[in-house]
Design a protein around this motif. Structure first.
Motif, PDB file in Angstrom:
ATOM      1  N   HIS A   1       0.742  -1.303   0.102  1.00 51.21           N
ATOM      2  CA  HIS A   1       0.163  -0.007  -0.066  1.00 51.21           C
ATOM      3  C   HIS A   1       0.801   1.294   0.092  1.00 51.21           C
ATOM      4  O   HIS A   1       1.983   1.098   0.610  1.00 51.21           O
ATOM      5  CB  HIS A   1      -0.966  -0.015   1.192  1.00 51.21           C
ATOM      6  N   LYS A   2       0.419   2.424  -0.789  1.00 54.34           N
ATOM      7  CA  LYS A   2       1.325   3.339  -0.894  1.00 54.34           C
ATOM      8  C   LYS A   2       1.106   4.421   0.303  1.00 54.34           C
ATOM      9  O   LYS A   2       1.853   5.470   0.315  1.00 54.34           O
ATOM     10  CB  LYS A   2       0.621   4.401  -1.930  1.00 54.34           C
ATOM     11  N   ARG A   3       0.321   4.151   1.238  1.00 52.32           N
ATOM     12  CA  ARG A   3       0.472   4.951   2.769  1.00 52.32           C
ATOM     13  C   ARG A   3       1.674   4.967   3.265  1.00 52.32           C
ATOM     14  O   ARG A   3       1.773   5.526   4.519  1.00 52.32           O
ATOM     15  CB  ARG A   3      -0.990   4.580   3.401  1.00 52.32           C
ATOM     16  N   PHE A   4       2.470   3.790   2.829  1.00 51.53           N
ATOM     17  CA  PHE A   4       3.785   3.802   3.723  1.00 51.53           C
ATOM     18  C   PHE A   4       4.952   4.234   2.775  1.00 51.53           C
ATOM     19  O   PHE A   4       5.099   3.789   1.744  1.00 51.53           O
ATOM     20  CB  PHE A   4       4.034   2.390   4.182  1.00 51.53           C
ATOM     21  N   GLU A   5       5.771   4.690   3.637  1.00 53.26           N
ATOM     22  CA  GLU A   5       7.232   4.892   3.086  1.00 53.26           C
ATOM     23  C   GLU A   5       8.127   3.691   3.442  1.00 53.26           C
ATOM     24  O   GLU A   5       7.474   2.953   4.120  1.00 53.26           O
ATOM     25  CB  GLU A   5       7.747   5.970   3.721  1.00 53.26           C
ATOM     26  N   ASN A   6       9.184   3.689   2.860  1.00 50.69           N
ATOM     27  CA  ASN A   6      10.147   2.508   2.831  1.00 50.69           C
ATOM     28  C   ASN A   6       9.525   1.256   2.227  1.00 50.69           C
ATOM     29  O   ASN A   6       9.807   0.039   2.804  1.00 50.69           O
ATOM     30  CB  ASN A   6      10.558   2.216   4.351  1.00 50.69           C
ATOM     31  N   ALA A   7       8.722   1.367   1.378  1.00 50.25           N
ATOM     32  CA  ALA A   7       8.075   0.063   0.682  1.00 50.25           C
ATOM     33  C   ALA A   7       8.920  -0.485  -0.127  1.00 50.25           C
ATOM     34  O   ALA A   7       8.473  -0.838  -1.601  1.00 50.25           O
ATOM     35  CB  ALA A   7       6.671   0.409   0.100  1.00 50.25           C
ATOM     36  N   ASP A   8      10.262  -0.885   0.173  1.00 51.14           N
ATOM     37  CA  ASP A   8      11.038  -1.471  -0.755  1.00 51.14           C
ATOM     38  C   ASP A   8      10.828  -2.841  -0.995  1.00 51.14           C
ATOM     39  O   ASP A   8      10.317  -3.489  -0.123  1.00 51.14           O
ATOM     40  CB  ASP A   8      12.362  -1.384  -0.313  1.00 51.14           C
ATOM     41  N   MET A   9      11.080  -3.381  -1.943  1.00 47.18           N
ATOM     42  CA  MET A   9      10.697  -4.751  -2.646  1.00 47.18           C
ATOM     43  C   MET A   9      11.950  -5.623  -2.829  1.00 47.18           C
ATOM     44  O   MET A   9      13.198  -4.816  -3.593  1.00 47.18           O
ATOM     45  CB  MET A   9       9.807  -4.924  -3.859  1.00 47.18           C
ATOM     46  N   TYR A  10      12.201  -6.736  -2.578  1.00 48.97           N
ATOM     47  CA  TYR A  10      13.401  -7.523  -2.827  1.00 48.97           C
ATOM     48  C   TYR A  10      13.162  -8.770  -3.353  1.00 48.97           C
ATOM     49  O   TYR A  10      12.194  -9.463  -3.346  1.00 48.97           O
ATOM     50  CB  TYR A  10      14.088  -7.702  -1.348  1.00 48.97           C
ATOM     51  N   PHE A  11      14.359  -9.562  -3.959  1.00 52.98           N
ATOM     52  CA  PHE A  11      14.398 -10.419  -4.545  1.00 52.98           C
ATOM     53  C   PHE A  11      14.059 -11.599  -3.581  1.00 52.98           C
ATOM     54  O   PHE A  11      13.301 -12.763  -3.758  1.00 52.98           O
ATOM     55  CB  PHE A  11      15.261 -11.176  -5.234  1.00 52.98           C
ATOM     56  N   GLU A  12      14.708 -11.772  -2.185  1.00 50.71           N
ATOM     57  CA  GLU A  12      14.834 -12.621  -1.129  1.00 50.71           C
ATOM     58  C   GLU A  12      13.305 -12.507  -0.454  1.00 50.71           C
ATOM     59  O   GLU A  12      12.734 -11.548  -0.222  1.00 50.71           O
ATOM     60  CB  GLU A  12      16.003 -12.448  -0.455  1.00 50.71           C
ATOM     61  N   LYS A  13      12.817 -13.813  -0.098  1.00 47.88           N
ATOM     62  CA  LYS A  13      11.601 -13.644   0.609  1.00 47.88           C
ATOM     63  C   LYS A  13      12.049 -13.165   1.848  1.00 47.88           C
ATOM     64  O   LYS A  13      12.854 -13.081   2.566  1.00 47.88           O
ATOM     65  CB  LYS A  13      11.208 -15.219   0.788  1.00 47.88           C
ATOM     66  N   PRO A  14      10.796 -12.481   2.437  1.00 41.79           N
ATOM     67  CA  PRO A  14       9.452 -12.432   2.028  1.00 41.79           C
ATOM     68  C   PRO A  14       9.246 -11.303   0.858  1.00 41.79           C
ATOM     69  O   PRO A  14       8.033 -11.230   0.503  1.00 41.79           O
ATOM     70  CB  PRO A  14       8.715 -12.221   3.133  1.00 41.79           C
ATOM     71  N   GLY A  15      10.314 -10.611   0.653  1.00 43.53           N
ATOM     72  CA  GLY A  15      10.131  -9.583  -0.573  1.00 43.53           C
ATOM     73  C   GLY A  15      10.070  -8.091  -0.119  1.00 43.53           C
ATOM     74  O   GLY A  15       9.938  -7.250  -0.668  1.00 43.53           O
ATOM     75  N   PHE A  16       9.656  -8.062   1.327  1.00 41.02           N
ATOM     76  CA  PHE A  16       9.562  -6.710   1.997  1.00 41.02           C
ATOM     77  C   PHE A  16       9.925  -6.741   3.676  1.00 41.02           C
ATOM     78  O   PHE A  16       9.876  -8.004   3.959  1.00 41.02           O
ATOM     79  CB  PHE A  16       8.488  -6.041   1.701  1.00 41.02           C
TER      80      PHE A  16
END
Lengths: 586, 498
Positions: free
Chosen positions: A553-568
């Motif tokens: 959700h865009k209501r959060f900052e630091n919403a980075d995504m990663y290859f390694e699980k869980p992905g955030f």
């Protein structure tokens, strides 16, 4: 008048019904994360589910940790990565000074010794993973002059020794064993093949292994920034931010605790996840269906409210070929490498990715994902090429001698048709894959007979090598995957996971070298050669790695995504100021 | 009537024991092995647990811990050729092979000696060192007699063949394997240590063949195990952690070590609520529908209602469930009901009163309840319709009408009661259904009920849970039939149990 009353009643009913759903308050600093199913428990040792690991990211801590950005190990509870002795058998650690348990007491090396004892003791109910640690950790040496220091003694040199503690969740000795019942339980006792349990140890472990230590929130204690406060089995798990947590002032992203609450909401059905995202009922998910995410991304209201992406990951799917059939129950179809390579040229992988995954998958060329640093990038993808496959089959002696469109060959004095079973676990996707493979292979005169079965039977047959060709998949992660279990020859003879019978002395030696090599170059070289060997021998037709679907959700900052699980990293989600004062959404 | 009820309740006890025993034996005899499932390494790539004797020991310890190293019952029926300690064999495949061999050859001692010797052959492989063999077979000019690959292939092949021999009792397969291994060992002298053990295994095998006494397989015997058996511990407890079924303890789940009682009672109220409400709504709708259809037999209403209920009946539950979600829980159409679960975690307060909790949960129940209930309309309404039509043809109905009674009274007072018997029979089934749940509906709506729990237990061979549910369902079925019998007597005064 009667008609008017009926219409009025109907409208009032509609109004009442429409108020059955309460709108979520998006100004609340609560993260609602989606999980697929209930973890079998949150015991620090006795459960091994993916959900447990996900939740433990927030409630437990380890000595070292895999950094999702760099994919290197970083210290977590330890001050630094271990100092390694020259012989590669001693690993010296020092703990951070600022770590405190919930009761305010300091973390010491005695807690580490206690943790490791429980991890490898035969009396703990963790038979399925115990071997991973008991085969590595020989002893823990404490230093009375410095309660923060300790040394791990390893049985042998292994590349995973420095990171062995990355999934060992540190437990508080004074919380679990205040009376010191296990004080006289030594590592020598634990490793002894004739381990003799004392009554007090048995009683203690019976209480420790009890189901309450898996489910009762007040017992699920750890060093993480969050504490489980509520668990409605099958519905959701709530983790509340701890007050005065020791890492409150830490700047590492894994020690942030911005949300007041994290709710792990269980939603098993894909359609429900889709509708939840539509109605903004979830803040983060890594388990939405491919076609569902595509549908959502077509709408502005979704894109305005969510970041979403398809990300590569480490798991992959393959078609395994039985290289060492017994010749009685299973015939010698794939004993010749040319035939196996022909099969690779006949599996329509790109088409499967396009049709089943809507293009959201990456080709895989060998057993290592191209995301890993030791991936051998000199290996080329094997393309769909029916002519090339036919040529290879001709060379291998498989020719259609009787004009029935199925190739045949004399094997051990008997005419054998190139007609075999393709075993797979019953599912819609596997069925489609099997049918596409069947159709493609028929063009080259190869007859495939799809054979669906349930998981238990499928796995049993795979272990007993009772298959011709099979569809399977392996999970994976950024951390080092020990190739022993899947690729060593002993893992075939002893009914391990080397289902296809790959390997010889050379590949076994590569595995031994790769595992024992502390030197990164030596390790990399062995892994590269192993990939090349597997590529050449073709025990699998490596197919694809499906992409992970993430929405935040865009209501959060630091919403980075990663290859390694869980992905955030959920506990790093910082609620934006613009949402803090918002009224509930319409 | 009370005497009748008391008699029926007394019969429950032996019936329950029989049901529990049947459930127990069926479960234990089922092919899947919970020890294999619990001791399997995580199946992700590179899980580091080496397949070795260490994992065999782990399985043995696990089997002992779960009490699966004991005989199933107090006694077993077998033949003279059977061994009374076969239950101690940890590996199910090996146990099956031993059983087959003893049936075929009849002489358990020789079978046991042969199998033990085969184990020695298997163990002897661990003393073979590839590097050492390679060096020993290299001449002074550094010319190896065998390549490392060849040595490794031979050792692997030998190991595999011996393992395969331990899992087959087929004489022709064994013969063929003995011959091929003979050839292998004669061609490769570095396998001498294995060959020595193999020769002893051959001797044992030949002795087993020569002393074959398969007549023993035809002589029955009862093998007595005493009270140290799985069923006894399940029923009466083991004197340690388990108290036994007689004291209301169903044991602990193999999956998560939770007490079975806790697992069931935490979820059964949800399944039970759905069952009760579903039956209530099904009856509220189906009975009047059936009566009116019978009253207006062959009318437009009768025909249209028949088509509608049969169309509903033909539609599968997962289809209706998803359709309801997309229609009534979708922001794009109607957002009347919540999407999943039985309560909202962001709003629900565990300290609420019962009524507050019920009011909060009510909207969550609507869509799953409709999915649960709709298929019953066809069945129940048709039964009601047939029953009422049958009653309408009776003389006393004609008499009632002739007496000048209104149609309402004729139907509700005279016809209805006499057509309820088939409905009461169906009503008896709600009791066992209360614990059954529905996997599909629970998955679609994420309802934490018994359906998914039972499904998960079956997949994971969680014997205590399966046997407990089996026993409880049996008990509830008996309760249901007792209630039905009592209701028959209440509804129809001609029925008496005196």
């Amino acid at each position: 008048m009667i008609m008017y009353n009926k219409i009025l009643t109907f409208i009032i009913s509609l109004v009442l019904l429409s108020s059955c759903v309460e709108n979520r308050d998006l100004s609340k600093n609560t993260v609602v994360a989606h999980i697929l199913s209930n973890p079998d428990g949150l015991h620090p040792y006795n459960d091994n589910s993916v959900m447990r690991s996900f939740i433990f990211e927030h409630t437990q801590k380890t000595l070292v940790k895999l950094d999702l950005k760099t994919l290197e190990y970083i210290p977590s509870l330890a001050k630094s990565l271990p100092e390694i002795s020259e012989d590669g058998l001693l690993y010296h650690y020092e703990l951070r000074d600022d770590v405190r348990w919930d009761d305010g007491s300091e973390l010491t090396a005695k807690d580490i010794e206690f943790t490791v004892k429980l991890q490898i003791c035969p009396l703990t109910d963790n038979a399925n993973v115990r071997g991973n640690y008991s085969s590595v950790i020989k002893d823990i040496i404490l230093y009375p002059e410095n309660p923060k220091k300790f040394t791990m003694v390893a049985f042998g040199k292994n590349v995973t020794n420095p990171s062995i503690f990355s999934e060992v969740y540190v437990q508080q000795k004074s919380h679990w064993d205040p009376e010191g019942v296990l004080n006289d339980l030594t590592f020598k006792d634990i490793h002894s093949p004739n381990f003799k349990e004392k009554k007090e140890w048995s009683d203690w472990f019976n209480a420790f292994n009890h189901g309450d230590n898996r489910y009762q929130p007040e017992r699920l204690v750890g060093l993480g920034p969050y504490q489980i406060s509520d668990w409605e089995t099958g519905s959701y798990i709530i983790a509340k931010k701890k007050e005065n947590w020791w890492g409150d002032n830490d700047t590492l992203i894994y020690n942030q605790n911005y949300p007041e609450e994290i709710i792990f909401k269980i939603i098993a059905d894909e359609s429900s996840v889709f509708l939840s995202l539509k109605s903004q009922g979830l803040d983060a998910t890594n388990r939405v269906g491919t076609s569902k995410l595509f549908k959502l991304q077509k709408h502005d209201y979704f894109n305005d409210n969510y970041h979403s992406a398809f990300l590569d990951q480490y798991s992959y799917y393959y078609a395994g070929l039985n290289m060492r059939p017994d010749g009685i129950k299973r015939k010698e179809f794939f004993t010749d490498v040319k035939v196996r390579r022909a099969m690779a040229h006949l599996v329509p992988v790109d088409e499967i990715i396009e049709v089943l995954l809507h293009g959201q998958g990456s080709r895989q060329v060998a057993q290592l994902s191209n995301l890993k640093k030791n991936y051998n990038d000199t290996l080329k993808l094997i393309e769909l090429d029916v002519d090339k496959a036919m040529q290879l089959l001709d060379e291998a002696g498989w020719v259609d001698t009787d004009n029935d469109n199925v190739r045949d060959k004399m094997v051990n004095g008997e005419k054998l048709q190139l007609s075999f079973e393709l075993s797979y676990m019953s599912s819609a996707a596997s069925k489609e894959t099997a049918l596409m493979i069947k159709e493609s292979m028929w063009r080259a005169g190869v007859e495939v007979k799809p054979n669906p079965m349930d998981f238990s039977l499928f796995y049993k047959n795979a272990q007993e090598h009772d298959f011709d060709m099979m569809l399977g998949g392996w999970g994976g992660s950024a951390s080092y995957s020990n190739p022993y279990q899947l690729w060593h020859t002993s893992s075939w003879a002893n009914k391990g996971s080397n289902f296809c019978g790959f390997g010889d002395a050379f590949s076994d030696s590569l595995i031994d070298v790769a595992n024992a090599a502390i030197d990164p170059e030596e390790h990399r070289d062995a892994i590269w050669q192993l990939q090349a060997k597997i590529y050449e021998d073709q025990p699998y037709v490596f197919m694809y790695s499906p992409k992970r679907k993430i929405a935040i959700h865009k209501r959060f900052e630091n919403a980075d995504m990663y290859f390694e699980k869980p992905g955030f990293v959920l506990h790093n989600f910082l609620l934006k100021d613009s949402y803090k004062n918002q009224t509930p959404m319409p | 009537m009370l005497k009748y009820i008391a008699k029926r309740v007394l019969i429950f006890i032996p019936t329950l024991l029989a049901i529990s025993l049947l459930a127990f034996i069926l479960n234990i005899s089922a092919p899947a092995d919970p020890v294999e499932k619990l001791s399997n390494t995580a199946d992700k790539e590179g899980a580091a647990n080496q397949q070795s004797n260490a994992s065999k020991k782990t399985k043995q310890d696990l089997r002992k811990k779960l009490g699966l190293d004991l005989p199933i019952f107090y006694f077993s029926f077998g033949s003279l050729s059977d061994c009374d300690t076969l239950y101690k064999v940890a590996d199910k495949d090996h146990a099956a092979t031993l059983s087959e061999l003893s049936h075929y050859y009849g002489n358990w001692e020789d079978v046991s000696a042969y199998f033990h010797q085969l184990s020695n052959v298997q163990t002897s492989h661990s003393s073979l060192d590839l590097e050492e063999i390679f060096m020993m077979n290299t001449d002074i000019d550094s010319n190896p007699l065998y390549s490392k690959n060849e040595i490794n292939d031979v050792i692997t092949q030998s190991n595999f063949e011996v393992n395969a021999m331990m899992e087959t009792a087929n004489p022709s397969v064994l013969e063929s394997k003995f011959n091929s291994l003979d050839e292998l060992y004669s061609n490769y002298s570095f396998l001498s240590v294995v060959k020595n053990e193999f020769d002893l295994a051959k001797v044992s095998y030949e002795k087993m063949l020569s002393q074959k006494s398969s007549w023993k397989s035809y002589v029955p015997q009862i093998i007595w195990y005493g009270s140290k058996n799985q069923y006894h511990f399940w029923l009466f407890g083991d004197g340690k952690l388990r108290k036994g079924l007689v004291r209301g303890d169903f044991g602990y789940s193999y999956i998560d070590s939770q007490p079975i009682n806790t697992k069931i009672w935490s979820k059964v109220w949800i399944s039970f609520s759905f069952s009760i409400l579903s039956v209530l709504f099904a009856y509220i709708i189906s009975i009047p529908l059936g009566i009116y259809s019978a009253y207006k037999k062959d009318s437009k209403f009768d025909r249209i209602s028949s088509i509608v209920v049969f169309v509903l009946y033909s539609m599968p539950g997962f289809f209706i469930g998803v359709l309801l979600l997309y229609t009534f829980a979708n922001p794009d159409t109607l957002r009347w009901f919540p999407i999943s679960g039985i309560q909202d975690p962001t709003l629900f307060n565990p300290d609420w009163s019962f009524w507050e909790k019920t009011a909060h949960r009510a909207p969550f129940f609507i869509l799953p309840l409709i999915t649960y209930t709709y298929s019953s309309f066809a069945f129940l309404s048709r039964i009601m319709r047939v029953g009422v039509i049958d009653v309408f043809g009776q003389d006393y109905i004609r008499t009632a009408r002739a007496k000048g009674l209104g149609e309402g009274k004729v139907v509700m007072k005279h016809a209805l009661r006499n057509s309820l018997l088939p409905i009461i029979t169906v009503f008896a089934n709600i009791f066992p259904l209360a614990i059954g749940g529905s996997v599909i509906i629970e998955t679609i709506f994420t309802i934490p009920g018994m359906g998914f729990e039972i499904y998960n237990s079956i997949l994971n061979s969680d014997y205590p849970m399966i046997v407990a549910v089996f026993t409880i369902v049996g008990f509830l079925t008996m309760i249901g039939y007792l209630v039905a019998d009592v209701l028959y007597a209440v509804v129809d005064p001609r029925i008496s149990y005196k």
